[in-house]
Design a protein around this motif. Structure first.
Motif, PDB file in Angstrom:
ATOM      1  N   ASP A  46       0.828  -1.205   0.000  1.00  0.00           N
ATOM      2  CA  ASP A  46       0.000   0.000   0.000  1.00  0.00           C
ATOM      3  C   ASP A  46       0.862   1.254   0.000  1.00  0.00           C
ATOM      4  O   ASP A  46       0.518   2.257  -0.642  1.00  0.00           O
ATOM      5  CB  ASP A  46      -0.918  -0.015   1.224  1.00  0.00           C
ATOM      6  N   ASP A  47       1.994   1.220   0.701  1.00  0.00           N
ATOM      7  CA  ASP A  47       2.865   2.394   0.770  1.00  0.00           C
ATOM      8  C   ASP A  47       3.417   2.795  -0.599  1.00  0.00           C
ATOM      9  O   ASP A  47       3.764   3.961  -0.811  1.00  0.00           O
ATOM     10  CB  ASP A  47       4.029   2.138   1.730  1.00  0.00           C
ATOM     11  N   ILE A  48       3.505   1.837  -1.515  1.00  0.00           N
ATOM     12  CA  ILE A  48       3.948   2.167  -2.881  1.00  0.00           C
ATOM     13  C   ILE A  48       2.975   3.146  -3.525  1.00  0.00           C
ATOM     14  O   ILE A  48       3.373   4.150  -4.130  1.00  0.00           O
ATOM     15  CB  ILE A  48       4.058   0.888  -3.739  1.00  0.00           C
ATOM     16  N   PHE A  49       1.676   2.868  -3.369  1.00  0.00           N
ATOM     17  CA  PHE A  49       0.656   3.718  -3.981  1.00  0.00           C
ATOM     18  C   PHE A  49       0.459   5.005  -3.192  1.00  0.00           C
ATOM     19  O   PHE A  49       0.109   6.039  -3.752  1.00  0.00           O
ATOM     20  CB  PHE A  49      -0.653   2.946  -4.101  1.00  0.00           C
ATOM     21  N   VAL A  50       0.698   4.929  -1.885  1.00  0.00           N
ATOM     22  CA  VAL A  50       0.678   6.148  -1.076  1.00  0.00           C
ATOM     23  C   VAL A  50       1.745   7.116  -1.584  1.00  0.00           C
ATOM     24  O   VAL A  50       1.488   8.310  -1.765  1.00  0.00           O
ATOM     25  CB  VAL A  50       0.905   5.817   0.418  1.00  0.00           C
ATOM     26  N   THR A  51       2.934   6.600  -1.835  1.00  0.00           N
ATOM     27  CA  THR A  51       4.025   7.435  -2.336  1.00  0.00           C
ATOM     28  C   THR A  51       3.685   8.049  -3.693  1.00  0.00           C
ATOM     29  O   THR A  51       3.932   9.238  -3.932  1.00  0.00           O
ATOM     30  CB  THR A  51       5.323   6.608  -2.472  1.00  0.00           C
ATOM     31  N   ALA A  52       3.100   7.237  -4.583  1.00  0.00           N
ATOM     32  CA  ALA A  52       2.723   7.744  -5.906  1.00  0.00           C
ATOM     33  C   ALA A  52       1.704   8.869  -5.792  1.00  0.00           C
ATOM     34  O   ALA A  52       1.811   9.896  -6.485  1.00  0.00           O
ATOM     35  CB  ALA A  52       2.166   6.602  -6.755  1.00  0.00           C
ATOM     36  N   ASN A  53       0.734   8.708  -4.907  1.00  0.00           N
ATOM     37  CA  ASN A  53      -0.282   9.752  -4.744  1.00  0.00           C
ATOM     38  C   ASN A  53       0.257  10.962  -3.989  1.00  0.00           C
ATOM     39  O   ASN A  53      -0.219  12.083  -4.197  1.00  0.00           O
ATOM     40  CB  ASN A  53      -1.518   9.173  -4.051  1.00  0.00           C
ATOM     41  N   ASP A  86       9.054   1.536  11.419  1.00  0.00           N
ATOM     42  CA  ASP A  86       7.853   1.905  12.163  1.00  0.00           C
ATOM     43  C   ASP A  86       7.919   3.302  12.770  1.00  0.00           C
ATOM     44  O   ASP A  86       6.887   3.888  13.127  1.00  0.00           O
ATOM     45  CB  ASP A  86       7.570   0.873  13.260  1.00  0.00           C
ATOM     46  N   LYS A  87       9.122   3.879  12.883  1.00  0.00           N
ATOM     47  CA  LYS A  87       9.246   5.226  13.440  1.00  0.00           C
ATOM     48  C   LYS A  87       8.840   6.294  12.424  1.00  0.00           C
ATOM     49  O   LYS A  87       8.599   7.449  12.797  1.00  0.00           O
ATOM     50  CB  LYS A  87      10.673   5.475  13.921  1.00  0.00           C
ATOM     51  N   LEU A  88       8.775   5.917  11.155  1.00  0.00           N
ATOM     52  CA  LEU A  88       8.277   6.834  10.130  1.00  0.00           C
ATOM     53  C   LEU A  88       6.762   6.701  10.048  1.00  0.00           C
ATOM     54  O   LEU A  88       6.233   5.595   9.953  1.00  0.00           O
ATOM     55  CB  LEU A  88       8.905   6.519   8.771  1.00  0.00           C
ATOM     56  N   GLU A  89       6.062   7.821  10.091  1.00  0.00           N
ATOM     57  CA  GLU A  89       4.600   7.809  10.085  1.00  0.00           C
ATOM     58  C   GLU A  89       4.062   7.182   8.797  1.00  0.00           C
ATOM     59  O   GLU A  89       4.542   7.476   7.706  1.00  0.00           O
ATOM     60  CB  GLU A  89       4.061   9.233  10.214  1.00  0.00           C
ATOM     61  N   LYS A  90       3.068   6.312   8.959  1.00  0.00           N
ATOM     62  CA  LYS A  90       2.397   5.749   7.782  1.00  0.00           C
ATOM     63  C   LYS A  90       1.239   6.666   7.397  1.00  0.00           C
ATOM     64  O   LYS A  90       0.405   7.005   8.238  1.00  0.00           O
ATOM     65  CB  LYS A  90       1.857   4.338   8.062  1.00  0.00           C
ATOM     66  N   HIS A  91       1.184   7.053   6.143  1.00  0.00           N
ATOM     67  CA  HIS A  91       0.140   7.957   5.664  1.00  0.00           C
ATOM     68  C   HIS A  91      -0.918   7.184   4.881  1.00  0.00           C
ATOM     69  O   HIS A  91      -0.716   6.019   4.521  1.00  0.00           O
ATOM     70  CB  HIS A  91       0.745   9.060   4.797  1.00  0.00           C
ATOM     71  N   ASN A  92      -2.004   7.844   4.616  1.00  0.00           N
ATOM     72  CA  ASN A  92      -3.116   7.247   3.894  1.00  0.00           C
ATOM     73  C   ASN A  92      -3.438   8.130   2.698  1.00  0.00           C
ATOM     74  O   ASN A  92      -4.012   9.219   2.856  1.00  0.00           O
ATOM     75  CB  ASN A  92      -4.333   7.113   4.825  1.00  0.00           C
ATOM     76  N   GLU A  93      -3.053   7.700   1.524  1.00  0.00           N
ATOM     77  CA  GLU A  93      -3.338   8.437   0.290  1.00  0.00           C
ATOM     78  C   GLU A  93      -3.735   7.444  -0.795  1.00  0.00           C
ATOM     79  O   GLU A  93      -3.168   6.356  -0.881  1.00  0.00           O
ATOM     80  CB  GLU A  93      -2.117   9.234  -0.187  1.00  0.00           C
ATOM     81  N   ARG A 185     -13.604  10.265   4.785  1.00  0.00           N
ATOM     82  CA  ARG A 185     -12.964  10.569   3.500  1.00  0.00           C
ATOM     83  C   ARG A 185     -12.729  12.070   3.332  1.00  0.00           C
ATOM     84  O   ARG A 185     -11.701  12.493   2.805  1.00  0.00           O
ATOM     85  CB  ARG A 185     -13.844  10.047   2.351  1.00  0.00           C
ATOM     86  N   ARG A 186     -13.666  12.881   3.802  1.00  0.00           N
ATOM     87  CA  ARG A 186     -13.493  14.339   3.739  1.00  0.00           C
ATOM     88  C   ARG A 186     -12.284  14.756   4.580  1.00  0.00           C
ATOM     89  O   ARG A 186     -11.489  15.599   4.170  1.00  0.00           O
ATOM     90  CB  ARG A 186     -14.760  15.024   4.242  1.00  0.00           C
ATOM     91  N   SER A 187     -12.158  14.140   5.745  1.00  0.00           N
ATOM     92  CA  SER A 187     -11.018  14.444   6.607  1.00  0.00           C
ATOM     93  C   SER A 187      -9.704  14.050   5.942  1.00  0.00           C
ATOM     94  O   SER A 187      -8.717  14.787   6.013  1.00  0.00           O
ATOM     95  CB  SER A 187     -11.172  13.718   7.949  1.00  0.00           C
ATOM     96  N   LEU A 188      -9.677  12.896   5.270  1.00  0.00           N
ATOM     97  CA  LEU A 188      -8.459  12.446   4.607  1.00  0.00           C
ATOM     98  C   LEU A 188      -8.059  13.380   3.466  1.00  0.00           C
ATOM     99  O   LEU A 188      -6.876  13.682   3.285  1.00  0.00           O
ATOM    100  CB  LEU A 188      -8.651  11.022   4.062  1.00  0.00           C
ATOM    101  N   VAL A 189      -9.045  13.832   2.692  1.00  0.00           N
ATOM    102  CA  VAL A 189      -8.745  14.724   1.566  1.00  0.00           C
ATOM    103  C   VAL A 189      -8.084  16.010   2.059  1.00  0.00           C
ATOM    104  O   VAL A 189      -7.156  16.536   1.423  1.00  0.00           O
ATOM    105  CB  VAL A 189     -10.031  15.045   0.775  1.00  0.00           C
TER     106      VAL A 189
END
Length: 204
Positions: A46-53, A86-93, A185-189
């Motif tokens: 998932d982090d691959i696509f998070v990075t792309a976005n 794990d010390k680097l924050e995981k994002h959601n994109e 979803r609004r919060s994530l955007v």
């Protein structure tokens, strides 16, 4: 709304008959460390696509952090089985959020068959994400289907505890899930800081 309600009932019936029992069995049989490794593996993909976005939204600092997560976990974490970074924050994109970031309206709420809550914008984003997905583009059909199914079971396991709370406190599950999804979803955007909405009474 009539379509959404019917589709919600279909998904809920299928979930209670198949997916939820499988998720409970998986959680009961699979040792916790193994469950964690499976979850880490799919989280790393998932982090691959998070990075792309991140890049598509011009969030370059966040992209650097997320790319580092992928690189570290894919190498030192043995293909992501261990969350070494794990010390680097995981994002959601995702691409639905990218469309929202650049001003695309969410459109009507939409319940998708098997996939659940969405909107017109997020459904389009999901189609793009799936089209370029690592798992979805594997040529070996048996491996692809096995990984896809395991990912869905892992996602369902993550919801078991939250669902128990909802079962005890929520009367109208459909409305609760719809409203919760749209707010989330609004919060994530807006990265957790959405603009305040004006109501009709205030505008008048």
């Amino acid at each position: 709304e009539g379509f959404n309600s019917s589709m919600y009932n279909f998904n809920d019936t299928l979930d209670r008959a198949v997916l939820k029992p499988v998720a409970k069995g998986y959680k009961a049989v699979m040792p916790d460390p193994a469950q964690k490794m499976v979850h880490n593996f799919f989280s790393n993909i998932d982090d691959i696509f998070v990075t792309a976005n991140d890049l598509l939204q011009f969030k370059f600092r966040q992209a650097a952090s997320d790319f580092t997560r992928v690189w570290v976990n894919s190498t030192f974490g043995v293909f992501g089985l261990f969350n070494v970074a794990d010390k680097l924050e995981k994002h959601n994109e995702d691409f639905g959020q990218t469309l929202g970031h650049w001003g695309a309206n969410s459109g009507p709420y939409l319940v998708l068959p098997l996939l659940g809550p969405s909107t017109v914008r997020d459904g389009a984003g999901l189609a793009v994400d799936s089209n370029y997905g690592v798992i979805e583009n594997l040529e070996d059909i048996s491996v692809r289907n096995s990984l896809w199914a395991t990912n869905k079971v892992d996602q369902r396991v993550q919801l078991l505890d939250a669902e128990e709370i909802m079962e005890d406190t929520v009367v109208d599950r459909y409305s609760f899930i719809r409203d919760g999804y749209l707010m989330h979803r609004r919060s994530l955007v807006y990265d957790g800081d959405p603009p305040r909405e004006k109501f009709d009474e205030e505008e008048e």
